[in-house]
Design an enzyme around this catalytic site. Structure first.
Site, PDB file in Angstrom:
ATOM      1  N   LYS A  21       0.764  -1.405  -0.091  1.00  0.00           N
ATOM      2  CA  LYS A  21      -0.166  -0.039   0.183  1.00  0.00           C
ATOM      3  C   LYS A  21       1.169   0.950   0.142  1.00  0.00           C
ATOM      4  O   LYS A  21       0.537   1.957  -0.672  1.00  0.00           O
ATOM      5  CB  LYS A  21      -0.916   0.595   0.986  1.00  0.00           C
ATOM      6  CG  LYS A  21      -1.969   0.975   0.888  1.00  0.00           C
ATOM      7  CD  LYS A  21      -3.267   1.269   2.008  1.00  0.00           C
ATOM      8  CE  LYS A  21      -2.705   0.706   3.768  1.00  0.00           C
ATOM      9  NZ  LYS A  21      -2.788   2.739   4.415  1.00  0.00           N
ATOM     10  N   SER A  22       1.643   0.866   0.464  1.00  0.00           N
ATOM     11  CA  SER A  22       2.942   3.079   0.751  1.00  0.00           C
ATOM     12  C   SER A  22       3.279   3.321  -0.681  1.00  0.00           C
ATOM     13  O   SER A  22       3.313   3.900  -1.157  1.00  0.00           O
ATOM     14  CB  SER A  22       3.829   2.540   2.153  1.00  0.00           C
ATOM     15  OG  SER A  22       3.422   2.454   3.453  1.00  0.00           O
ATOM     16  N   ARG A 121      -7.808  12.196  12.627  1.00  0.00           N
ATOM     17  CA  ARG A 121      -6.362  12.235  12.971  1.00  0.00           C
ATOM     18  C   ARG A 121      -5.618  13.019  12.366  1.00  0.00           C
ATOM     19  O   ARG A 121      -6.404  14.723  11.578  1.00  0.00           O
ATOM     20  CB  ARG A 121      -6.222  11.181  11.345  1.00  0.00           C
ATOM     21  CG  ARG A 121      -7.138   9.661  11.374  1.00  0.00           C
ATOM     22  CD  ARG A 121      -6.745   9.121  10.658  1.00  0.00           C
ATOM     23  NE  ARG A 121      -4.749   8.661  10.600  1.00  0.00           N
ATOM     24  CZ  ARG A 121      -4.518   7.627   9.811  1.00  0.00           C
ATOM     25  NH1 ARG A 121      -5.360   6.595   8.882  1.00  0.00           N
ATOM     26  NH2 ARG A 121      -3.461   8.107   9.948  1.00  0.00           N
ATOM     27  N   GLN A 168       4.544   9.643   6.412  1.00  0.00           N
ATOM     28  CA  GLN A 168       3.909  10.508   6.036  1.00  0.00           C
ATOM     29  C   GLN A 168       3.629  12.176   5.708  1.00  0.00           C
ATOM     30  O   GLN A 168       3.728  12.496   5.681  1.00  0.00           O
ATOM     31  CB  GLN A 168       2.155  10.216   6.473  1.00  0.00           C
ATOM     32  CG  GLN A 168       2.066   9.036   5.954  1.00  0.00           C
ATOM     33  CD  GLN A 168       1.009   8.812   6.193  1.00  0.00           C
ATOM     34  OE1 GLN A 168       0.001   9.492   7.574  1.00  0.00           O
ATOM     35  NE2 GLN A 168      -0.112   7.311   6.484  1.00  0.00           N
ATOM     36  N   ASP A 314       1.816  -0.378  11.244  1.00  0.00           N
ATOM     37  CA  ASP A 314       1.499  -1.560  11.598  1.00  0.00           C
ATOM     38  C   ASP A 314       1.000  -2.558  11.154  1.00  0.00           C
ATOM     39  O   ASP A 314      -0.283  -2.680  11.748  1.00  0.00           O
ATOM     40  CB  ASP A 314       0.800  -1.316   9.831  1.00  0.00           C
ATOM     41  CG  ASP A 314       0.905   0.399   8.987  1.00  0.00           C
ATOM     42  OD1 ASP A 314       1.051   1.648  10.339  1.00  0.00           O
ATOM     43  OD2 ASP A 314       1.496   0.710   7.810  1.00  0.00           O
ATOM     44  N   LYS A 341      -4.102   6.021  14.478  1.00  0.00           N
ATOM     45  CA  LYS A 341      -4.210   5.490  13.350  1.00  0.00           C
ATOM     46  C   LYS A 341      -6.036   5.716  12.824  1.00  0.00           C
ATOM     47  O   LYS A 341      -6.523   5.737  13.343  1.00  0.00           O
ATOM     48  CB  LYS A 341      -3.808   4.131  13.595  1.00  0.00           C
ATOM     49  CG  LYS A 341      -2.166   4.723  13.747  1.00  0.00           C
ATOM     50  CD  LYS A 341      -1.646   4.742  12.739  1.00  0.00           C
ATOM     51  CE  LYS A 341       0.280   4.711  12.775  1.00  0.00           C
ATOM     52  NZ  LYS A 341       0.514   5.318  11.850  1.00  0.00           N
ATOM     53  N   ARG A 345      -5.839   2.072  18.009  1.00  0.00           N
ATOM     54  CA  ARG A 345      -5.347   0.882  17.978  1.00  0.00           C
ATOM     55  C   ARG A 345      -5.241   0.333  19.322  1.00  0.00           C
ATOM     56  O   ARG A 345      -4.897  -0.880  19.954  1.00  0.00           O
ATOM     57  CB  ARG A 345      -4.286   0.293  17.078  1.00  0.00           C
ATOM     58  CG  ARG A 345      -4.827   0.556  15.851  1.00  0.00           C
ATOM     59  CD  ARG A 345      -4.294  -0.128  14.613  1.00  0.00           C
ATOM     60  NE  ARG A 345      -4.925   0.399  13.309  1.00  0.00           N
ATOM     61  CZ  ARG A 345      -4.016   0.045  12.383  1.00  0.00           C
ATOM     62  NH1 ARG A 345      -3.016   0.781  12.013  1.00  0.00           N
ATOM     63  NH2 ARG A 345      -4.706  -0.102  10.691  1.00  0.00           N
ATOM     64  N   ARG A 387      -6.549  -3.240   9.852  1.00  0.00           N
ATOM     65  CA  ARG A 387      -6.334  -3.607   9.948  1.00  0.00           C
ATOM     66  C   ARG A 387      -6.363  -4.634  11.521  1.00  0.00           C
ATOM     67  O   ARG A 387      -6.241  -5.708  11.967  1.00  0.00           O
ATOM     68  CB  ARG A 387      -4.844  -3.416  10.426  1.00  0.00           C
ATOM     69  CG  ARG A 387      -3.862  -2.650   9.557  1.00  0.00           C
ATOM     70  CD  ARG A 387      -2.064  -2.530   9.776  1.00  0.00           C
ATOM     71  NE  ARG A 387      -2.008  -1.268   8.211  1.00  0.00           N
ATOM     72  CZ  ARG A 387      -1.949  -2.284   7.333  1.00  0.00           C
ATOM     73  NH1 ARG A 387      -2.133  -2.928   6.684  1.00  0.00           N
ATOM     74  NH2 ARG A 387      -1.604  -0.805   6.563  1.00  0.00           N
TER      75      ARG A 387
HETATM   76  C1  S3P Z   1       2.256   5.383   6.201  1.00  0.00           C
HETATM   77  C2  S3P Z   1       3.492   5.427   7.263  1.00  0.00           C
HETATM   78  C3  S3P Z   1       2.741   4.989   8.922  1.00  0.00           C
HETATM   79  C4  S3P Z   1       1.786   4.000   8.624  1.00  0.00           C
HETATM   80  C5  S3P Z   1       0.648   4.295   8.073  1.00  0.00           C
HETATM   81  C6  S3P Z   1       1.525   4.708   6.127  1.00  0.00           C
HETATM   82  C7  S3P Z   1       3.000   5.162   4.312  1.00  0.00           C
HETATM   83  O1  S3P Z   1       1.564   6.316   8.775  1.00  0.00           O
HETATM   84  O2  S3P Z   1       1.280   3.621   9.394  1.00  0.00           O
HETATM   85  O3  S3P Z   1       0.147   2.636   7.181  1.00  0.00           O
HETATM   86  O4  S3P Z   1       3.214   5.147   3.812  1.00  0.00           O
HETATM   87  O5  S3P Z   1       3.816   6.317   4.769  1.00  0.00           O
HETATM   88  P1  S3P Z   1       2.828   7.527  10.082  1.00  0.00           P
HETATM   89  O6  S3P Z   1       3.693   8.284   8.703  1.00  0.00           O
HETATM   90  O7  S3P Z   1       1.564   8.407  10.627  1.00  0.00           O
HETATM   91  O8  S3P Z   1       3.359   7.003  11.117  1.00  0.00           O
END
Ligand code: S3P
Length: 428
Positions: A21-22, A121, A168, A314, A341, A345, A387
């Site tokens: 996904k990322s 969020r 992120q 995650d 999240k 969680r 999740r």
């Molecule tokens: C992600 C970063 C993480 C992760 C999320 C995806 C990303 O979040 O928990 O599922 O794709 O950069 P955070 O940057 O808020 O930790």
């Protein structure tokens, strides 16, 4: 509603999981802002990734489905145009935060919104640095919550130390930095997933990493390329834990991203006594990839400290389930970020595991879970969190009477086909 019955036999076989996904978000973003046609293979059909695709279509980028891939016609930064309406990021924090970085430097105004979970969020963490770079971003009631209205501007480079370890936030600053005047530097308290850095380089950007500090030059144009998204280790983790806790299991998950900034879950499981082999390690589009073989047995409780958070962020819901089925206590600490999240969680896993008969002590930054040999069957709530839904389903495999979850559709956010795969394993 869906019931996951306890399983009576070991998990055996071979499978693959949807694309990461990322990495998928970044593949779409970089293809859309590069010059030329890029092809992205193995993008997950998950709702989050599709939100990013739709967002760029809203911004005027041509995206075509081609067989098993996407063809994205990038026209450079200036190929993005003001959207006709609000961009809906759905449940996807990555879409909202990374897109904020892109839009910060564009000469138009756009509004980003999302579902009830995303509207709760924290977005101030991107509003602050992007504001310092020159973008004007307003949030709901000025409280740092979506919807966000982003008025792009000519950006200046900054040096910014992020308060929380967040890929992120780092990525939003890098995406803005690529458009700014001068060299932007981001420093992070812990090294978070580096898919943006890898992807930026793959599209021809000049970006340097020294320890936890990333420097990116501004006014950079990017060139199109083709790439393949590896399987998502965060999705594989549900099946890895399922196999690891069922004695006699022997499961292979093929073609999984194995980036060290993501693989904390495997280190923790190994410390818990899981037998996991890494087969055929290789590299695809700059990302480490491997096949994972998992042999089942009885796990034991461990401490999962603050140093694990960035690399494991995650996987806490599924690790909490592994802990619930392990011998002895597992303590999670330093993981306050879990409260921000798709659901809180720490709170959700505490309340739902308790329904399955597990003794859980909840703390502000973590929890202590007392493992048991079998769980008690019960009805549980997912809180619309993909999740949590998948973690509790794996718990069902070890619960006498099974587990009934109130909402299984939310798993489609990252892992479409998860329940069918679980069913296939159950029958094999
Ligand atoms: C992600 C970063 C993480 C992760 C999320 C995806 C990303 O979040 O928990 O599922 O794709 O950069 P955070 O940057 O808020 O930790």
């Amino acid at each position: 509603m869906r019931t996951i019955e306890a399983i009576k036999h070991p998990l055996k076989g071979e499978l693959t999981v949807p694309g990461d996904k990322s990495i998928g978000h970044r593949a779409v973003i970089f293809s859309a802002i590069a010059g030329g046609r890029s092809r992205v293979l193995n993008l997950s059909g998950g709702e989050d990734n599709l939100r990013t695709v739709q967002a760029f279509e809203d911004l005027g980028v041509a995206v075509r489905r081609e067989g098993k891939g996407l063809s994205i016609e990038g026209k450079g930064w200036d190929g993005l145009h003001a959207p006709g309406g609000v961009i809906d990021c759905g449940n996807s924090g990555t879409t909202m935060r990374l897109l904020s970085g892109v839009l910060a430097g564009r000469p138009f105004t756009a509004t980003l919104d999302g579902d009830q979970s995303l509207r709760r969020r924290p977005m101030q963490r991107v509003i602050d640095p992007l504001g310092r770079m020159g973008a004007r971003i307003s949030s709901r009631n000025g409280k740092g919550l979506a919807p966000l209205e982003i008025r792009g501007a000519t950006l200046r480079a900054i040096r910014y130390a992020t308060a929380v370890a967040s890929a992120q936030v780092k990525s939003a600053i890098i995406l803005a930095g690529l458009q700014a005047e001068g060299i932007t530097v981001v420093e992070e308290p812990q090294h978070t997933r580096d898919h943006t850095e890898i992807m930026a380089r793959a599209f021809g950007a000049d970006i340097t990493v020294k320890g936890n500090s990333i420097a990116v030059g501004g006014r950079q144009g990017l060139s199109a390329r083709d790439l393949r998204v590896p399987g998502d280790l965060s999705s594989a983790a549900f099946l890895v834990v399922a196999a690891a806790v069922i004695p006699g299991s022997d499961l292979i998950v093929r073609d999984v991203g194995y980036n060290p900034t993501r693989s904390g879950v495997l280190d923790v499981l190994r410390r818990m006594g899981a037998r996991i082999e890494i087969l055929n390690p290789r590299e695809e589009s700059g990302e480490p990839v491997a096949d994972l073989r998992v042999l089942g047995g009885r796990l034991k409780g461990v401490d999962i400290g603050p140093e694990m958070v960035a690399r494991t962020i995650d996987e806490y819901p599924i690790l909490a389930v592994a802990a619930a089925l392990a011998e002895g206590k597992t303590t999670i600490s330093g993981a306050r970020e879990l409260r921000y999240k798709e659901s809180d969680r720490i709170a959700t896993m505490t309340s739902e595991l308790r329904k399955l008969g597990v003794e859980v002590e909840e703390r502000e930054d973590g929890m202590t879970i007392a493992g048991r040999e079998r769980l008690k069957g019960a009805g549980v709530n997912t809180y619309g969190d993909h999740r949590v839904a998948m973690a509790l389903s794996v718990a069902g495999l070890g619960a006498d009477g099974g587990v009934t979850i109130d909402d299984s559709a939310c798993a489609d956010v990252s892992f479409p086909g998860f329940f069918e795969l679980l069913e296939r394993l159950r029958r094999s």
